[in-house]
Design a protein around this motif. Structure first.
Motif, PDB file in Angstrom:
ATOM      1  N   LYS A  75       0.839  -1.217   0.000  1.00 27.66           N
ATOM      2  CA  LYS A  75       0.000   0.000   0.000  1.00 27.66           C
ATOM      3  C   LYS A  75       0.866   1.256   0.000  1.00 27.66           C
ATOM      4  O   LYS A  75       0.620   2.204  -0.740  1.00 27.66           O
ATOM      5  CB  LYS A  75      -0.867   0.032   1.273  1.00 27.66           C
ATOM      6  CG  LYS A  75      -2.128  -0.755   1.162  1.00 27.66           C
ATOM      7  CD  LYS A  75      -3.054  -0.389   2.314  1.00 27.66           C
ATOM      8  CE  LYS A  75      -4.259  -1.336   2.317  1.00 27.66           C
ATOM      9  NZ  LYS A  75      -5.046  -1.242   3.520  1.00 27.66           N
ATOM     10  N   ASP A  78       2.679   1.786  -3.333  1.00 27.84           N
ATOM     11  CA  ASP A  78       1.744   2.346  -4.324  1.00 27.84           C
ATOM     12  C   ASP A  78       1.617   3.851  -4.156  1.00 27.84           C
ATOM     13  O   ASP A  78       1.639   4.617  -5.128  1.00 27.84           O
ATOM     14  CB  ASP A  78       0.350   1.770  -4.058  1.00 27.84           C
ATOM     15  CG  ASP A  78      -0.024   0.750  -5.086  1.00 27.84           C
ATOM     16  OD1 ASP A  78       0.854   0.387  -5.886  1.00 27.84           O
ATOM     17  OD2 ASP A  78      -1.203   0.319  -5.075  1.00 27.84           O
ATOM     18  N   LYS A  81       4.886   5.741  -5.079  1.00 25.45           N
ATOM     19  CA  LYS A  81       5.074   5.850  -6.538  1.00 25.45           C
ATOM     20  C   LYS A  81       4.369   7.094  -7.063  1.00 25.45           C
ATOM     21  O   LYS A  81       4.840   7.748  -7.999  1.00 25.45           O
ATOM     22  CB  LYS A  81       4.482   4.614  -7.230  1.00 25.45           C
ATOM     23  CG  LYS A  81       5.434   3.445  -7.234  1.00 25.45           C
ATOM     24  CD  LYS A  81       4.837   2.274  -8.001  1.00 25.45           C
ATOM     25  CE  LYS A  81       5.591   1.002  -7.654  1.00 25.45           C
ATOM     26  NZ  LYS A  81       4.795  -0.205  -7.857  1.00 25.45           N
TER      27      LYS A  81
END
Ligand code: DP6
Length: 350
Positions: A75, A78, A81
């Protein structure tokens, strides 16, 4: 070795006016207001070390309560990023994150607000260290709130002490970050509030926040709900300055029951309240009617009941809880002073 460390504690918060429904880019469909809690905290340390390789990728180890945790790591990865444009150094450093919560894992307290606000503060702190560019306190906090919002909407409010609003409803408020509601601007009736959280069920949420918010996209009552939330914010702001506890309790309970009413009437229907939740609501209302003690409830997207009351009524409320709610586990919290830099012990709001 080029190492930098950021270490923050950041609290959870409890919404009085609920954020429920969002537009793309984590923009809230309506403004919300919350109390910042004092004791339900995430303590997060982020250590970054310059990578040897030129490979542009996120490199991360995530420890939750001293254990490597792959689920949380994915999580966070993500999210990171999506943050590489803002924090360009993220590609060049390996991150080691250690995160602890002061509240029990299965307590039903949502940890995304405290953990994502702590992460946002650590990232903004590291950004200052790595760029050697110091922001003003206002700029730092607005930026941390914006970063927190991008991870989890309600986390944007946890950056500020006491109370915060998030979402545009009057000049000076934004959909992108939260705004503090200063204690000095509020009636003394609200200066010291308690939140005792009655744990009806400590299991993980049956419906994720993301899925929950999405239920509003096609909800038949959505436009009237969003308008009602805006009206309730205006009313609540008035109440916060004139000290009217009765109207405060009315608005706060209406918001909690509306949230659950919206969930129950969604497609698919989501019913998170348990028989015990309803039992506790009845008990609170009976106690309030009989004793005239200003005590009310609010509820998040779960079955647990948050009992709100001024600290001056603590003795009476605790005595009543001891009599009527002794079969439940209760976590006692109160309104708090917001995040703290764990390394300097500085509360940025001082
Ligand atoms: C019911 O902030 O958890 O607690 O933005 O998808 O992470 P995401 O949702 P989240 O939603 C919180 C909803 C609520 C009400 C509130 O805190 O305002």
């Amino acid at each position: 070795m080029d190492i930098k460390i950021a270490h923050w504690t950041s609290p959870s918060n409890i919404a009085l006016i609920k954020y429920w429904g969002k537009l793309p880019n984590q923009i809230p469909a309506n403004p919300s207001i919350s109390f910042t809690l004092a004791h339900a905290l995430t303590n997060m340390k982020v250590e970054v070390v310059k990578k040897q390789t030129q490979l542009k990728s996120i490199s991360l180890d995530f420890f939750f309560e001293d254990q490597l945790n792959e689920k949380f790591k994915l999580k966070i990865e993500d999210f990171l990023k999506k943050q590489t444009e803002r924090f360009v150094w993220l590609h060049d450093y390996h991150l080691t994150i250690h995160s602890f919560n002061t509240f029990p894992h299965s307590s039903g307290i949502a940890s995304s607000a405290s953990s994502m606000s702590a992460l946002a503060l650590c990232l903004c702190d590291l950004d200052e260290q790595l760029s050697a560019k110091k922001l003003s306190s206002y700029e730092f906090l607005s930026k941390a709130s914006e970063v927190a919002r991008e991870a989890s909407g309600s986390a944007s409010r946890s950056i500020f002490p006491f109370m915060a609003s998030w979402g545009s409803y009057q000049e000076g408020t934004s959909n992108l970050w939260a705004t503090p509601i200063l204690k000095d601007s509020i009636h003394p009736n609200f200066h010291h509030f308690c939140d005792s959280i009655v744990i009806v069920d400590g299991a993980e949420k049956a419906v994720s926040s993301r899925a929950g918010h999405a239920l509003m996209d096609s909800h038949p009552f959505k436009e009237s709900r969003y308008q009602r939330a805006r009206d309730n914010i205006t009313k609540l702001k008035e109440v916060l300055s004139n000290g009217d506890l009765n109207t405060f309790m009315e608005i706060v309970e209406e918001e909690a029951l509306t949230l659950h009413g919206l969930m129950m009437t969604s497609s698919p229907s989501v019913l998170l309240l348990k028989p015990e939740s309803i039992e506790i609501i009845h008990l609170i209302r009976t106690f309030r009617n009989d004793s005239k003690v200003p005590v009310c409830f609010t509820i998040d997207a779960g079955p647990n009941i948050h009992i709100l009351y001024p600290q001056s009524e603590k003795e009476k409320v605790h005595k009543w809880m001891g009599q009527y709610l002794n079969k439940f586990k209760i976590l006692h919290d109160e309104v708090g002073n917001g995040p703290e830099n764990f390394l300097t012990k500085a509360n940025i709001h001082d």
